[in-house]
Write a protein that holds these residues in place. Structure first.
Motif, PDB file in Angstrom:
ATOM      1  N   UNK A 247       4.732   1.231  -1.770  1.00 24.68           N
ATOM      2  CA  UNK A 247       6.123   0.633  -2.373  1.00 24.68           C
ATOM      3  C   UNK A 247       6.948   0.364  -1.152  1.00 24.68           C
ATOM      4  N   UNK A 248       7.120   1.218  -0.099  1.00 23.67           N
ATOM      5  CA  UNK A 248       7.901   0.575   1.059  1.00 23.67           C
ATOM      6  C   UNK A 248       7.368  -0.430   1.779  1.00 23.67           C
ATOM      7  N   UNK A 249       5.749  -0.495   1.792  1.00 24.57           N
ATOM      8  CA  UNK A 249       5.262  -1.556   2.706  1.00 24.57           C
ATOM      9  C   UNK A 249       5.722  -3.035   2.077  1.00 24.57           C
ATOM     10  N   UNK A 250       6.092  -3.054   0.820  1.00 26.77           N
ATOM     11  CA  UNK A 250       6.345  -4.139   0.202  1.00 26.77           C
ATOM     12  C   UNK A 250       7.375  -5.053   1.173  1.00 26.77           C
ATOM     13  N   UNK A 251       8.462  -4.211   1.592  1.00 22.62           N
ATOM     14  CA  UNK A 251       9.730  -4.851   2.278  1.00 22.62           C
ATOM     15  C   UNK A 251       9.424  -4.926   3.643  1.00 22.62           C
ATOM     16  N   UNK A 252       8.345  -4.223   4.318  1.00 27.31           N
ATOM     17  CA  UNK A 252       8.292  -4.064   5.517  1.00 27.31           C
ATOM     18  C   UNK A 252       7.689  -5.585   6.276  1.00 27.31           C
ATOM     19  N   UNK A 253       8.107  -6.002   7.433  1.00 22.90           N
ATOM     20  CA  UNK A 253       7.836  -7.177   8.203  1.00 22.90           C
ATOM     21  C   UNK A 253       6.453  -6.756   8.623  1.00 22.90           C
TER      22      UNK A 253
END
Length: 630
Positions: free
Chosen positions: A358-364
């Motif tokens: 889930x966190x990876x979805x917003x990570x550049x």
């Protein structure tokens, strides 16, 4: 089993919204009941509960909501209250990774196999037949009805609205109650009487029948006056209420063939205590005329566990999380499956994805590369190894995998199925596979494949075995658009056809597994001669890696036990997508694709001068068709 983070569980009725945290399997904490009327909407009620949790509770990632309402699709509108919301929008507003919303009686039904001996109380006789159908009904704001059907080593819960079946009186007193109810309701269902408001209606009807001027009372007041004050009218109201509930339970027992027992839940009956055991409920349940002996053998139970609905919601949430993170249909499962074949650097990216999806979805990309200890190009190579165009495409597929809705599932066809059951399962399995492909298909690859087809001087279609019909269907469609096309299904002819391909040609290869040597050879020959290769095949297959554009269709069928029925349908649908795309790109069609199966009239000279296409005014729903051979 302990959880990485507490899970939020909710039981939403028309009057109260109950919440709890599950910190480990079957262990519930912070149970709170809030009045729905004190909160303007569902979000406000959940937010109020979350804000009231003690510090240090921990971040909540997953939640399950059981709600007194049918749940179909994303939009939820409560029947007995004014709350309504979008499941996905609510998940985002609350910041959850997963939000599962199910009917409250579906959740309660799923709790039944998990009830302990002390969580239920048997009323009357009868003995449950192991591994048999179980019925469930419960009275509260409404009358919920559900059931469980054994399926292998698990259960299938029935989502029903059985409380709205028509009420049928059994004696003169009940006929008088029905006449009274008709003045208030055009249709009198069992829910109109076997519920909180129904108890008040019975009370008013009996007062009118006896010519009494009784004070207005609601269900809690009627129950208290009957059990604590021995009020005659309230006692009679309880007597009728329990008898009618017995009729409803008996109807459910014979309708479902529920030899595994009938369970009674809801907010009213458990509060009646010992009175319910001596009430007319069980006697009325068994009064079935010539079928009384059958029903008398079926046990009836009152559910006494307060957290029963939470147990069922927890079971559904757990199954959903396993589906989302362990099924062959999700990008996360593909990452797990492909990880051993990845390079060491790509494996470190895979570990980051699996650890914090889930966190990876917003990570550049820079943050992802830094966390994995790799370069940014390695992140791109990782995404492409999974059949994605790049990081943005990978994130779209990952977000789809993390959506918390209950999926359509595959149902095994058995020799004991009737023709009706067989047809239902086959259609259901096909629909499920189509929905899965819809969630996986990549728009960018469709665009690229369509561009290649539009620019092609000719299209050569290659397939073998059961998929030969798909190649023939593709040839037929492309020829109708005026594009030179052929299909090749015999290995020797495939080899010869590949050797005459050249620049400007497109080889369209169709293979479920993508491992046939003859098709791999065609892909190599086509590339050597400057032709472009489009493959409709499985993710991570050798053929997908050799293609210029790979349209991925992952659907496993065992050819040793069955013909690839669903697989061929999926490949035919991909051909339809390409055909529609080709028609739309060329534009200005004199005829719609809906007429593809009709014999074409000889074209006029003017028609031959016009490139065939499809009018944008033509509904896309009518553009899809299959060849007669399919």
């Amino acid at each position: 089993m302990s959880f990485d983070s507490p899970r939020l569980l909710a039981d939403i009725g028309g009057t109260f919204a109950r919440f709890a945290l599950e910190t480990e399997a079957g262990h519930f904490e912070q149970m709170v009941s809030l009045r729905c009327a004190d909160h303007p909407d569902f979000h406000a009620a959940v937010r109020s509960y979350l804000d009231g949790l003690p510090p240090g509770t921990g971040e909540i990632a997953h939640a399950a909501v059981a709600i007194a309402n049918p749940v179909e699709g994303d939009r939820v509108r409560m029947t007995n209250y004014h709350w309504q919301f979008s499941i996905e929008e609510m998940r985002q507003r609350l910041g959850f990774d997963t939000l599962v919303v199910v009917n409250d009686f579906t959740a309660l039904a799923m709790a039944l196999p998990r009830l302990r001996r002390e969580d239920k109380h048997q009323i009357g006789g009868g003995q449950a037949v192991p591994n048999s159908v179980v019925g469930l009904l419960g009275s509260g704001t409404g009358l919920g009805v559900s059931g469980l059907i054994p399926s292998g080593d698990g259960w299938i819960a029935l989502g029903t609205e059985g409380g709205h079946t028509s009420f049928s009186p059994r004696d003169e007193r009940e006929i008088a109650i029905l006449r009274h109810a008709w003045r208030e309701h055009a249709h009198v269902s069992f829910e109109r009487l076997c519920s909180g408001t129904g108890m008040a209606l019975i009370y008013r009807a009996l007062a009118e029948l006896h010519g009494q001027a009784a004070p207005p009372r609601q269900a809690p007041e009627i129950t208290q006056a009957a059990l604590e004050e021995n009020d005659p009218l309230c006692l009679e109201t309880l007597e009728v209420f329990c008898a009618l509930l017995g009729t409803a339970a008996g109807n459910l027992a014979v309708t479902l063939g529920a030899t595994g027992g009938i369970f009674v839940g809801g907010g009213i009956v458990p509060r009646l205590g010992s009175y319910f055991e001596r009430s007319p409920f069980r006697r009325r349940f068994e009064e079935r005329g010539r079928f009384s002996e059958y029903v008398a053998a079926i046990p009836t139970y009152v559910i006494t566990a307060e957290e029963a609905t939470f147990k069922g919601a927890s079971a559904i949430l757990e199954a959903q999380l396993k589906k989302l993170h362990g099924s062959a249909d999700t990008i996360l499962a593909q990452v797990r499956r492909a990880k051993p074949q990845l390079t060491p650097a790509e494996q470190r990216v895979a570990e980051q994805v699996l650890a914090r999806p889930r966190a990876l979805l917003s990570d550049p990309i820079a943050e992802i590369a830094k966390a994995a200890g790799v370069s940014q190009p390695t992140v791109i190579r990782f995404c492409r190894s999974l059949g994605c165009e790049g990081l943005s495409d990978f994130k779209l597929r990952l977000a789809s995998s993390l959506t918390g809705t209950v999926p359509v599932t595959h149902t095994q066809v058995t020799e004991d199925d009737s023709m009706v059951e067989l047809g239902s399962k086959v259609l259901g399995n096909t629909a499920s596979a189509i929905l899965q492909v819809r969630s996986q298909i990549n728009r960018e690859t469709i665009d690229r494949a369509t561009d290649l087809l539009v620019q092609a001087k000719r299209i050569e279609c290659f397939a073998s075995g059961h998929y030969s019909v798909v190649a023939a269907d593709a040839q037929f469609k492309f020829l109708r658009f005026g594009v030179p096309a052929s299909s090749h299904t015999e290995p020797r002819l495939q080899h010869l056809a590949a050797r005459v391909l050249g620049p400007g040609d497109v080889a369209l290869l169709i293979s479920a597994a993508g491992r046939l040597p003859e098709l791999l050879d065609v892909a190599e020959q086509a590339r050597l001669r400057g032709a472009k290769v489009i493959a409709i095949t499985a993710n991570q297959s050798p053929l997908a890696r050799k293609a210029d554009v790979a349209l991925l269709v992952d659907h496993a069928e065992d050819p040793s036990t069955q013909l690839p029925m669903v697989g061929r349908i999926l490949h035919l649908l991909v051909i339809d997508i390409l055909a529609v795309g080709l028609a739309m790109r060329r534009g200005g069609a004199p005829e719609a694709l809906a007429t593809l199966d009709e014999p074409a009239a000889p074209p006029t000279r003017a028609a031959r001068a016009t490139a065939p296409g499809v009018s944008l005014a033509t509904p896309l729903a009518s553009l899809t068709t299959h060849s007669r051979g399919s």
